[in-house]
Design a protein around this motif. Structure first.
Motif, PDB file in Angstrom:
ATOM      1  N   LEU A  92      -5.840   3.064 -11.493  1.00 60.33           N
ATOM      2  CA  LEU A  92      -6.798   3.719 -10.607  1.00 60.33           C
ATOM      3  C   LEU A  92      -6.694   5.230 -10.728  1.00 60.33           C
ATOM      4  CD1 LEU A  92      -8.971   3.261  -8.505  1.00 60.33           C
ATOM      5  CD2 LEU A  92      -7.195   3.197  -6.744  1.00 60.33           C
ATOM      6  N   VAL A  93      -5.463   5.733 -10.824  1.00 61.18           N
ATOM      7  CA  VAL A  93      -5.286   7.172 -11.051  1.00 61.18           C
ATOM      8  C   VAL A  93      -5.920   7.572 -12.377  1.00 61.18           C
ATOM      9  CG1 VAL A  93      -3.592   9.001 -11.467  1.00 61.18           C
ATOM     10  CG2 VAL A  93      -3.223   7.346  -9.634  1.00 61.18           C
ATOM     11  N   SER A 131       2.811   7.295 -11.755  1.00 61.35           N
ATOM     12  CA  SER A 131       1.964   7.185 -12.942  1.00 61.35           C
ATOM     13  C   SER A 131       1.227   8.475 -13.271  1.00 61.35           C
ATOM     14  CB  SER A 131       0.950   6.050 -12.751  1.00 61.35           C
ATOM     15  OG  SER A 131       0.047   6.349 -11.711  1.00 61.35           O
ATOM     16  N   GLY A 132       0.928   9.273 -12.252  1.00 60.36           N
ATOM     17  CA  GLY A 132       0.134  10.469 -12.496  1.00 60.36           C
ATOM     18  C   GLY A 132       0.925  11.743 -12.673  1.00 60.36           C
ATOM     19  N   SER A 133       2.177  11.761 -12.213  1.00 61.17           N
ATOM     20  CA  SER A 133       2.913  13.023 -12.148  1.00 61.17           C
ATOM     21  C   SER A 133       3.181  13.634 -13.515  1.00 61.17           C
ATOM     22  CB  SER A 133       4.237  12.807 -11.401  1.00 61.17           C
ATOM     23  OG  SER A 133       5.017  11.813 -12.040  1.00 61.17           O
ATOM     24  N   SER A 134       3.480  12.811 -14.536  1.00 61.24           N
ATOM     25  CA  SER A 134       3.804  13.389 -15.844  1.00 61.24           C
ATOM     26  C   SER A 134       2.600  14.129 -16.421  1.00 61.24           C
ATOM     27  CB  SER A 134       4.268  12.301 -16.810  1.00 61.24           C
ATOM     28  OG  SER A 134       3.276  11.320 -16.988  1.00 61.24           O
ATOM     29  N   PHE A 135       1.397  13.590 -16.232  1.00 61.02           N
ATOM     30  CA  PHE A 135       0.193  14.257 -16.731  1.00 61.02           C
ATOM     31  C   PHE A 135      -0.161  15.472 -15.872  1.00 61.02           C
ATOM     32  CE2 PHE A 135      -0.159   9.814 -18.088  1.00 61.02           C
ATOM     33  CZ  PHE A 135      -0.304   9.988 -19.453  1.00 61.02           C
ATOM     34  N   VAL A 136       0.042  15.364 -14.547  1.00 59.12           N
ATOM     35  CA  VAL A 136      -0.249  16.492 -13.668  1.00 59.12           C
ATOM     36  C   VAL A 136       0.643  17.678 -14.002  1.00 59.12           C
ATOM     37  CG1 VAL A 136      -0.088  17.323 -11.281  1.00 59.12           C
ATOM     38  CG2 VAL A 136      -1.158  15.114 -11.765  1.00 59.12           C
ATOM     39  N   LEU A 180       0.830  -1.211   0.000  1.00 62.32           N
ATOM     40  CA  LEU A 180       0.000   0.000   0.000  1.00 62.32           C
ATOM     41  C   LEU A 180       0.864   1.259   0.000  1.00 62.32           C
ATOM     42  CD1 LEU A 180      -2.697  -1.336   2.440  1.00 62.32           C
ATOM     43  CD2 LEU A 180      -3.103  -0.658   0.056  1.00 62.32           C
ATOM     44  N   ALA A 181       1.998   1.212   0.699  1.00 64.05           N
ATOM     45  CA  ALA A 181       2.931   2.338   0.611  1.00 64.05           C
ATOM     46  C   ALA A 181       3.476   2.464  -0.803  1.00 64.05           C
ATOM     47  CB  ALA A 181       4.069   2.153   1.615  1.00 64.05           C
ATOM     48  N   MET A 182       3.746   1.311  -1.436  1.00 67.23           N
ATOM     49  CA  MET A 182       4.199   1.319  -2.822  1.00 67.23           C
ATOM     50  C   MET A 182       3.110   1.875  -3.742  1.00 67.23           C
ATOM     51  SD  MET A 182       6.913   0.420  -4.676  1.00 67.23           S
ATOM     52  CE  MET A 182       7.775  -1.001  -4.011  1.00 67.23           C
ATOM     53  N   ALA A 183       1.840   1.575  -3.434  1.00 67.73           N
ATOM     54  CA  ALA A 183       0.739   2.104  -4.245  1.00 67.73           C
ATOM     55  C   ALA A 183       0.712   3.621  -4.192  1.00 67.73           C
ATOM     56  CB  ALA A 183      -0.590   1.524  -3.762  1.00 67.73           C
ATOM     57  N   ALA A 184       0.948   4.181  -3.002  1.00 71.48           N
ATOM     58  CA  ALA A 184       1.004   5.642  -2.894  1.00 71.48           C
ATOM     59  C   ALA A 184       2.141   6.199  -3.743  1.00 71.48           C
ATOM     60  CB  ALA A 184       1.186   6.045  -1.429  1.00 71.48           C
ATOM     61  N   LEU A 185       3.284   5.503  -3.728  1.00 71.65           N
ATOM     62  CA  LEU A 185       4.421   5.952  -4.536  1.00 71.65           C
ATOM     63  C   LEU A 185       4.102   5.875  -6.021  1.00 71.65           C
ATOM     64  CD1 LEU A 185       7.389   6.789  -4.874  1.00 71.65           C
ATOM     65  CD2 LEU A 185       8.006   4.372  -4.646  1.00 71.65           C
ATOM     66  N   PHE A 186       3.489   4.761  -6.471  1.00 71.24           N
ATOM     67  CA  PHE A 186       3.247   4.597  -7.894  1.00 71.24           C
ATOM     68  C   PHE A 186       2.058   5.410  -8.385  1.00 71.24           C
ATOM     69  CE2 PHE A 186       6.008   0.785  -7.603  1.00 71.24           C
ATOM     70  CZ  PHE A 186       6.909   1.186  -8.576  1.00 71.24           C
ATOM     71  N   ALA A 187       1.189   5.839  -7.476  1.00 69.39           N
ATOM     72  CA  ALA A 187       0.181   6.826  -7.870  1.00 69.39           C
ATOM     73  C   ALA A 187       0.877   8.115  -8.311  1.00 69.39           C
ATOM     74  CB  ALA A 187      -0.764   7.105  -6.709  1.00 69.39           C
ATOM     75  N   GLY A 212      -5.638  14.679 -13.186  1.00 71.22           N
ATOM     76  CA  GLY A 212      -5.201  15.878 -12.486  1.00 71.22           C
ATOM     77  C   GLY A 212      -4.594  15.570 -11.132  1.00 71.22           C
ATOM     78  N   SER A 213      -4.183  16.651 -10.446  1.00 73.00           N
ATOM     79  CA  SER A 213      -3.545  16.484  -9.142  1.00 73.00           C
ATOM     80  C   SER A 213      -4.498  15.913  -8.105  1.00 73.00           C
ATOM     81  CB  SER A 213      -2.986  17.830  -8.672  1.00 73.00           C
ATOM     82  OG  SER A 213      -4.010  18.814  -8.620  1.00 73.00           O
ATOM     83  N   THR A 214      -5.782  16.214  -8.231  1.00 77.93           N
ATOM     84  CA  THR A 214      -6.754  15.675  -7.268  1.00 77.93           C
ATOM     85  C   THR A 214      -6.825  14.159  -7.350  1.00 77.93           C
ATOM     86  OG1 THR A 214      -8.070  17.709  -7.404  1.00 77.93           O
ATOM     87  CG2 THR A 214      -9.152  15.751  -6.495  1.00 77.93           C
ATOM     88  N   ALA A 215      -6.865  13.605  -8.570  1.00 78.98           N
ATOM     89  CA  ALA A 215      -6.913  12.153  -8.737  1.00 78.98           C
ATOM     90  C   ALA A 215      -5.676  11.500  -8.141  1.00 78.98           C
ATOM     91  CB  ALA A 215      -7.030  11.804 -10.223  1.00 78.98           C
ATOM     92  N   MET A 216      -4.514  12.066  -8.401  1.00 78.20           N
ATOM     93  CA  MET A 216      -3.281  11.521  -7.848  1.00 78.20           C
ATOM     94  C   MET A 216      -3.307  11.578  -6.322  1.00 78.20           C
ATOM     95  SD  MET A 216       0.646  12.705  -8.719  1.00 78.20           S
ATOM     96  CE  MET A 216       0.450  14.317  -7.929  1.00 78.20           C
ATOM     97  N   ALA A 217      -3.776  12.680  -5.766  1.00 82.30           N
ATOM     98  CA  ALA A 217      -3.809  12.840  -4.313  1.00 82.30           C
ATOM     99  C   ALA A 217      -4.788  11.874  -3.662  1.00 82.30           C
ATOM    100  CB  ALA A 217      -4.178  14.279  -3.964  1.00 82.30           C
ATOM    101  N   VAL A 218      -5.930  11.614  -4.325  1.00 82.84           N
ATOM    102  CA  VAL A 218      -6.912  10.664  -3.781  1.00 82.84           C
ATOM    103  C   VAL A 218      -6.274   9.291  -3.588  1.00 82.84           C
ATOM    104  CG1 VAL A 218      -8.987   9.333  -4.358  1.00 82.84           C
ATOM    105  CG2 VAL A 218      -8.999  11.813  -4.612  1.00 82.84           C
TER     106      VAL A 218
END
Length: 435
Positions: free
Chosen positions: A387-388, A260-265, A250-257, A394-400
């Motif tokens: 999931l992202v 995976s999302g940062s380039s688009f954000v 789950l910690a890894m999931a937070a990292l990979f969110a 956007g940043s909201t999806a990544m943060a969720v």
């Protein structure tokens, strides 16, 4: 509680080569030998992050060139993570049976071949399939490096060595997008896979000439497939091990969110170019690395469980703060970055300690235990990328997803593990025998 079994120091001597003929009084390699071992194993572990991260600046370009959607391109990242998860389940037991070195070389050879084929991938479906194969190959480096550490070290020493490995491994996510962005100035996204192929070939040479076998024949498992299934069954019946594996995943999931999302954000939402994105991404990785090294100092005063619990609770609070800033726009890009980097720092504190505590419980099957642990980490992490994409770009999806992953990790830690058991592991782990 599962006891922690000592390993013989002759394996420690062999793993770091002929220089390791004078182990310290506790039977473990001395500091110079440890540094050499960390560099070799850290280089191997870096293969996974480089494979995952190096093409991140090119994701929007790949989406356009292959005439597909952002979500479909994100699935190529999911394919890599799925390959890493599946590969560890297969390679871990094999390494317990035949030793560490041969499966490692075979896995990296597969990675090199898959990287070569990615260069000529005609569409996103083929690219995604080849990324799965890349992940399968990189899994050998990840799981066997962890198993070698558990072959040679015990108790809190494992957490310290994992922290040192995180420093070496942390260079990979710092450099990967930056290297990818630099390559994209001279070539297209396919050139990134050429670079990965060359790096894989270099690692095969490092393994052949710089790493000796750490698992002596007398300690190898010889009970075949049925025995492997029994070991996996015993691991899954160990509630504390399962809880720690879920926490790590789950910690890894937070990292990979974030991955995976940062380039688009940062490129689509905030309008940064590929090179600036690479710098921003690398700055986040610096925070992650710094936290893993702070962990080494914290281990002098606190147990791995205490650090893990504090990191997860702090990360959850900061994660929901990030979600609030992203949803409201308060503070703009700067506000998002500060809280984002803070969350990544808490992940950096959690990442060495959860695996160290889990691995301490199963020394006789270190390869299989590392395999299941890694499979859970990358399997749960693989869910974060799509999931992202489902929630948004956007940043909201990544943060969720980041906040949700940290909260779920806290729940898993509190419900599935017992503090007194983990404290016992910290205090009772024996040193390696001396001769």
């Amino acid at each position: 509680m599962t006891t922690v079994e000592p390993r013989v120091d002759t394996a420690a001597e062999a793993a770091v080569g002929t220089a390791a003929r004078t182990p310290t009084t506790d039977g473990e390699p001395d500091r110079r030998q440890q540094r050499r071992l960390v560099l070799v194993l850290g280089s191997l572990i870096a293969l996974g992050p480089l494979t995952i991260d190096m093409y991140l600046p090119a994701l929007p370009t790949i989406s356009t060139e292959l005439r597909t959607t952002d979500a479909a391109v994100q699935l190529t990242l999911t394919g890599t993570l799925a390959g890493l998860a599946l590969g560890q389940l297969l390679i871990g037991p094999v390494s317990d049976a035949v030793g560490r070195k041969k499966p490692l070389i075979a896995g990296m050879a597969l990675h090199v071949l898959a990287s070569l084929l990615c260069v000529v991938a005609p569409n996103v479906a083929v690219l995604g399939t080849l990324r799965v194969l890349q992940g399968l190959g990189a899994a050998a480096a990840s799981v066997i490096a962890l198993a070698v550490v558990r072959d040679l070290f015990h108790g809190s020493a494992v957490a310290r060595l994992f922290s040192r490995l995180m420093l070496v491994m942390g260079v990979a996510p710092v450099l990967a997008p930056t290297l990818g962005g630099g390559l994209l100035r001279w070539t297209d996204w396919r050139g990134v896979f050429v670079a990965l192929m060359i790096f894989g070939l270099a690692l095969i040479a490092v393994t052949v000439f710089g790493l000796q076998e750490s698992l002596p024949p007398e300690h190898r498992r010889r009970d075949g497939v049925a025995g492997t299934l029994r070991v996996y069954g015993s691991l899954l019946r160990d509630r504390t091990y399962v809880g720690l594996a879920l926490v790590a995943g789950l910690a890894m999931a937070a990292l990979f969110a974030y991955v995976s999302g940062s380039s688009f954000v940062f490129q689509d939402q905030y309008g940064l170019d590929e090179q600036v994105f690479a710098v921003i991404f690398g700055a986040g990785a610096v925070g992650l690395i710094g936290a893993t090294q702070l962990n080494v100092r914290l281990l002098r005063r606190y147990t791995p469980f205490q650090i893990l619990r504090g990191a997860l609770i702090s990360g959850t609070v900061l994660g929901f703060g990030l979600l609030a800033v992203a949803a409201t726009g308060f503070g703009g890009l700067a506000g998002v970055l500060v809280l984002l980097w803070a969350v990544l720092a808490t992940v950096g504190l959690a990442m060495p300690n959860a695996p160290a505590l889990a691995m301490a419980r199963h020394g006789k099957a270190a390869g299989t235990a590392a395999a299941l642990l890694g499979a859970v980490q990358f399997g749960v992490g693989a869910l974060a990328a799509p999931l992202v994409g489902v929630v948004g770009t956007g940043s909201t999806a990544m943060a969720v997803v980041m906040a949700g992953g940290m909260l779920a990790a806290v729940v898993a830690l509190l419900l599935l593990t017992r503090a007194e058991e983990l404290t016992d592991i910290d205090s009772a782990a024996p040193a390696a025998p001396t001769h």
